[in-house]
Design an enzyme around this catalytic site. Structure first.
Site, short mmCIF file in Angstrom:
data_model
loop_
_atom_site.label_atom_id
_atom_site.label_comp_id
_atom_site.label_asym_id
_atom_site.label_seq_id
_atom_site.Cartn_x
_atom_site.Cartn_y
_atom_site.Cartn_z
N HIS A 77 1.04 -1.28 0.39
CA HIS A 77 0.47 0.14 0.30
C HIS A 77 1.06 1.03 -0.03
O HIS A 77 0.26 2.22 -0.08
CB HIS A 77 -1.04 -0.16 0.99
CG HIS A 77 -0.40 0.47 2.47
ND1 HIS A 77 0.10 -0.31 3.20
CD2 HIS A 77 -0.03 1.64 3.59
CE1 HIS A 77 1.33 0.47 4.48
NE2 HIS A 77 0.22 0.61 4.60
C1 UD1 Z 1 -1.80 5.41 5.49
C2 UD1 Z 1 -0.62 6.31 5.93
C3 UD1 Z 1 -0.38 4.95 6.13
C4 UD1 Z 1 -0.20 3.45 7.08
C5 UD1 Z 1 -1.57 2.90 6.40
C6 UD1 Z 1 -1.93 1.70 6.86
C7 UD1 Z 1 -0.70 8.21 6.18
C8 UD1 Z 1 0.39 9.58 5.33
N1 UD1 Z 1 -0.89 6.81 5.52
O1 UD1 Z 1 -1.78 5.62 4.38
O2 UD1 Z 1 1.14 4.99 7.35
O3 UD1 Z 1 0.36 2.48 6.59
O4 UD1 Z 1 -2.53 4.46 6.27
O5 UD1 Z 1 -3.41 1.17 6.39
O6 UD1 Z 1 -1.37 8.43 6.96
N2 UD1 Z 1 -9.36 5.01 0.94
C9 UD1 Z 1 -10.65 4.34 1.13
N3 UD1 Z 1 -11.35 3.75 2.22
C10 UD1 Z 1 -10.32 4.30 3.63
C11 UD1 Z 1 -9.44 4.58 3.70
C12 UD1 Z 1 -9.22 4.87 2.25
O7 UD1 Z 1 -11.19 4.05 0.50
O8 UD1 Z 1 -11.67 3.62 4.61
C13 UD1 Z 1 -8.62 4.72 -0.13
C14 UD1 Z 1 -8.97 5.98 -0.78
O9 UD1 Z 1 -9.08 5.95 -2.13
C15 UD1 Z 1 -7.80 6.64 -0.15
C16 UD1 Z 1 -6.51 6.20 0.04
O10 UD1 Z 1 -7.17 4.87 -0.02
O11 UD1 Z 1 -6.97 7.79 -0.76
C17 UD1 Z 1 -5.78 5.69 0.95
O12 UD1 Z 1 -5.82 6.42 2.02
P1 UD1 Z 1 -4.84 7.35 3.15
O13 UD1 Z 1 -5.31 7.00 4.62
O14 UD1 Z 1 -4.83 8.35 2.58
O15 UD1 Z 1 -3.05 6.49 3.23
P2 UD1 Z 1 -2.88 5.04 3.82
O16 UD1 Z 1 -2.04 4.63 2.02
O17 UD1 Z 1 -4.28 4.14 3.66
#
Ligand code: UD1
Length: 365
Positions: free
Chosen positions: A208
């Site tokens: 991820h």
């Molecule tokens: C985040 C953390 C990372 C951690 C990870 C755990 C930061 C910078 N990154 O990364 O350190 O290891 O969480 O999983 O804070 N999305 C969904 N559903 C959700 C949440 C996210 O579909 O409930 C999708 C969205 O498209 C979003 C993307 O996942 O834009 C990324 O989510 P985000 O929380 O921005 O970062 P992670 O890659 O999960």
């Protein structure tokens, strides 16, 4: 809510932070009041609610509902929504876990309020400033008044930066949960049966990191790495939503089965834990999973060039292979044989880190 210098406002927002809070909250609540705030950075039930249910955690007292967005958008939304809450509750301290945008947002609000800041999992460093998490860690550690370290390595990192005066090694709180819930997961989860898997007959993969999955060229290499690993044993791949949407854009999802890779939805804590404990190996770019594999005595290939969890590598249970498909086979050959036992529990606090965090916080308040 009673206003008190002994109220700790804890900020969580992401999947790994729910696990960390599960290790600490019960102990903390024996010694202080806790107000648990969920930023909403992770909001899908399988990335959020399922952890609260399965790890028997208290529900969040407040939810900020920030959702997805760029780093700036997420951080700004936390600042805007958390600040009034801190003014209302007037906590004696604010506690954050790890290195995500929710950690950073919470820490900045505390520093500006000002409210004394506690950082659990302080002192972790990868040395790679291109990782958003590395910047978050450095900023949060520079603001924290109490720095609680998972490992001696983390303490050494803080010492090198002249920040060890307020640092305590507590052990790793995620290890508490892995050790407690591992046997429970073996009993309660039916994931092997659902996915028709034999113990030790498969590997489990996750990916991820934006640095690995956002660029199509790198994501292609990552799929090649998983394909190489699948030559040794079929790979089960619970796909993070970020990674799924990138694979979708590249139209690469349909081709995975013929490469020996089975993509499944993200799994809850118990299913993931049972899967890891029954796997022949783990291939990941997650920090938490490197550690969970080590604690389960399951060898790991890490798709990064560096790790904060250096003990996993030093003990020979984790190989850093970056995104080099040709590195898979030689790394697999060097990993411990099935049946060997890792020294992880001893290195990560014997499952008592949550207790030590609560004690250090209570003493400091
Ligand atoms: C985040 C953390 C990372 C951690 C990870 C755990 C930061 C910078 N990154 O990364 O350190 O290891 O969480 O999983 O804070 N999305 C969904 N559903 C959700 C949440 C996210 O579909 O409930 C999708 C969205 O498209 C979003 C993307 O996942 O834009 C990324 O989510 P985000 O929380 O921005 O970062 P992670 O890659 O999960």
């Amino acid at each position: 809510m009673e206003r008190s210098g002994r109220t700790v406002l804890t900020v969580v927002g992401n999947r790994p932070q729910f696990i960390k809070a599960a290790a600490v909250s019960a102990h903390l609540r024996e010694r202080a009041e806790e107000v648990l705030v969920h930023t909403g950075q992770h909001y899908d039930p399988e990335l959020s609610d399922v952890f609260f249910e399965q790890l028997e955690m208290p529900a969040p007292d407040r939810e900020l509902g920030i959702g997805s967005g760029s780093h700036s958008e997420q951080t700004a939304a936390i600042l805007t929504r958390l600040e009034p809450l801190v003014a209302e509750i007037e906590p004696g301290a604010l506690l954050v876990y790890g290195d995500t945008n929710s950690t950073l947002g919470g820490a900045l609000v505390a520093a500006k309020a000002p409210v004394p800041l506690i950082h659990v999992e302080a002192g972790m460093r990868s040395g790679n400033r291109a990782m958003p998490e590395e910047l978050n860690r450095m900023v949060v550690d520079s603001l924290a008044g109490l720095l609680l370290c998972s490992t001696e390595t983390a303490l050494r990192n803080l010492r090198d930066e002249g920040r060890d005066e307020q640092a305590v090694v507590t052990g790793d709180v995620m290890a508490d949960i892995a050790l407690t819930f591992g046997p429970i997961a073996d009993q309660r989860s039916d994931v092997l049966e659902r996915l028709d898997l034999e113990p030790r007959g498969f590997s489990v993969a996750t990916a991820h990191r934006p640095g690995n999955v956002d660029d199509p060229e790198r994501l292609r290499l990552l799929v090649d790495v998983l394909s190489r690993a699948a030559q040794a044993a079929p790979v089960v791949f619970p796909v993070h939503p970020r990674t799924r949407s990138r694979l979708d854009e590249m139209r690469a999802l349909d081709g995975l089965p013929e490469r020996g890779i089975t993509a499944v939805e993200p799994l809850g804590y118990l299913d993931m834990t049972r899967l890891v404990r029954a796997a022949r190996g783990v291939i990941t770019d997650s920090g938490g999973l490197q550690k969970e594999a080590f604690l389960a005595s399951v060898p790991c290939l890490t798709m990064r060039e560096e790790t904060e969890w250096v003990e996993t590598v030093e003990a020979g249970w984790n190989k850093l292979i970056g995104l080099r498909p040709e590195a898979v086979e030689p790394a697999l050959a060097e990993l411990p044989a099935p049946g060997a036992t890792s020294p992880a529990a001893e290195l990560y606090g014997e499952g008592r880190a949550g207790e030590r965090v609560a004690a250090a916080v209570a003493e400091w308040l």
